[in-house]
Design a protein around this motif. Sequence first.
Motif, short mmCIF file in Angstrom:
data_model
loop_
_atom_site.label_atom_id
_atom_site.label_comp_id
_atom_site.label_asym_id
_atom_site.label_seq_id
_atom_site.Cartn_x
_atom_site.Cartn_y
_atom_site.Cartn_z
N PRO A 60 0.79 -1.32 0.13
CA PRO A 60 -0.04 -0.02 -0.06
C PRO A 60 0.80 1.14 0.10
O PRO A 60 0.65 2.06 -0.45
CB PRO A 60 -0.83 -0.05 1.26
N ARG A 61 1.99 1.26 0.58
CA ARG A 61 2.99 2.59 0.49
C ARG A 61 3.21 3.13 -0.93
O ARG A 61 3.34 4.06 -0.95
CB ARG A 61 4.19 2.10 1.10
N TYR A 69 0.82 3.07 -3.33
CA TYR A 69 -0.33 3.64 -4.03
C TYR A 69 -0.72 4.55 -3.04
O TYR A 69 -1.74 5.22 -3.56
CB TYR A 69 -0.90 2.62 -4.79
N ASP A 70 -0.42 4.32 -1.74
CA ASP A 70 -1.36 5.41 -1.03
C ASP A 70 -1.45 6.88 -1.05
O ASP A 70 -2.55 7.12 -0.84
CB ASP A 70 -0.65 5.03 0.57
N ARG A 80 -4.73 8.23 -2.65
CA ARG A 80 -5.88 8.23 -1.55
C ARG A 80 -6.30 9.52 -1.32
O ARG A 80 -7.49 9.97 -0.80
CB ARG A 80 -5.71 7.46 -0.26
N SER A 81 -5.10 10.76 -1.38
CA SER A 81 -5.47 11.68 -0.92
C SER A 81 -5.51 12.86 -2.01
O SER A 81 -4.89 12.90 -3.12
CB SER A 81 -4.04 12.23 -0.11
#
Length: 273
Positions: free
Chosen positions: A181-182, A184-185, A188-189
Motif C-alpha cells: 500500500p505504501r 499507491y497510498d 488516496r489523498s
Amino acid sequence: MINYTDRLSLLMEDIAERVPALSFIDMERVLVFARSGRSDAEGAFATCHCVSLPPSEPGYYFWRDRGTGKLTRRSEWFVTKSPDVKVGSQSIDYMISFTLPRFCDQTLASSRKETHYPGQENWIAKLDTVVHELYHIDPERPGIRRMERADGTYAANCHGRQFFEDVVGMVQTYLASKPDPRVYDFLRSTHQELSARFGGVAGTSFRGFPSYPQRYTEVLDPQPDVAADMACRVEPLKVPRVTTCWNEDDLVMREFLPQTSRQLIRKGKDRAA
Ligand SMILES: [Zn+2]
C-alpha cells in the motif's frame, strides 16, 4: 513537499512488474512530468506522448487550380520529427504527463468510470488513469497503441470500449496482486490533503514551462529534385524555432498550487550556477 511525479513513476514501475500485459514497459525509458491544470476546470488528467517515432515521409503543402487541377504553388519539402529527449545517457521513448492539481482531485463519483468500479473507493479513478496511460504505450513499435477491431483492421480511435475494459481488467489484476500500500497510498489523498500533510505538491517539469518536448517540422535541406509537372511557385515554409534536444538540465521542480504553479529553486550543492 511530496514529489508527485516520482511517486507516479515508482507506482508505474510496480504496475509494470505486476501486470503481465504491461510487463514489456521499461520505465527507464518513460519520463513522467507535470503540467498544470486546475481541479475546477475541464480538461485531461493525463496524456501519453511518444517521443521515439521515426521521422515522417517527406511531404509538402500544395494548392491546385480548381479548373485545370494543375499545381499552382506548393511549400518547400519538409519532414516532422520527434524531439530527442535524454536523461543522463538514457534515451526517453515516451513521456507521460499529469495535470496537477487536477489529477490529485480526480474521483470516481459522477464520472463514467463509476460503472466499471461499483462500490469502489474514489481514488481508484486515479489508478485507472495511471494504467490507462501505460496501456497507450505500443508493445510492438514506437507510437501510441493501435486497437485492433474484431475484423483485424485497426480502429481510428485509440479509445474504444475494449480499451477501457482492458484497463479495468489490469487495474483489478494489479490490486489482486497485493501490492504494498505504501506504493499507491498517495493516490488516496486530494491535493488539499497532500498539501497539509507534506507542505506542498511538487513535480518534475521542463524549464520554459509550460513548454515541453513535442514533434516538430524541419524543412529538407537540400530540397529534393522534382519532376517537371511539379514546376510551380515554391513558398518558403515558416517553421517556428523550437528546442529539438532536451536533457536532464532542462528538468526543474515546480510546486503546484490550486490556482497556479511556481518553479522551486534547488538548494545546497545542487543550486544552479
Ligand atoms: Zn487515453
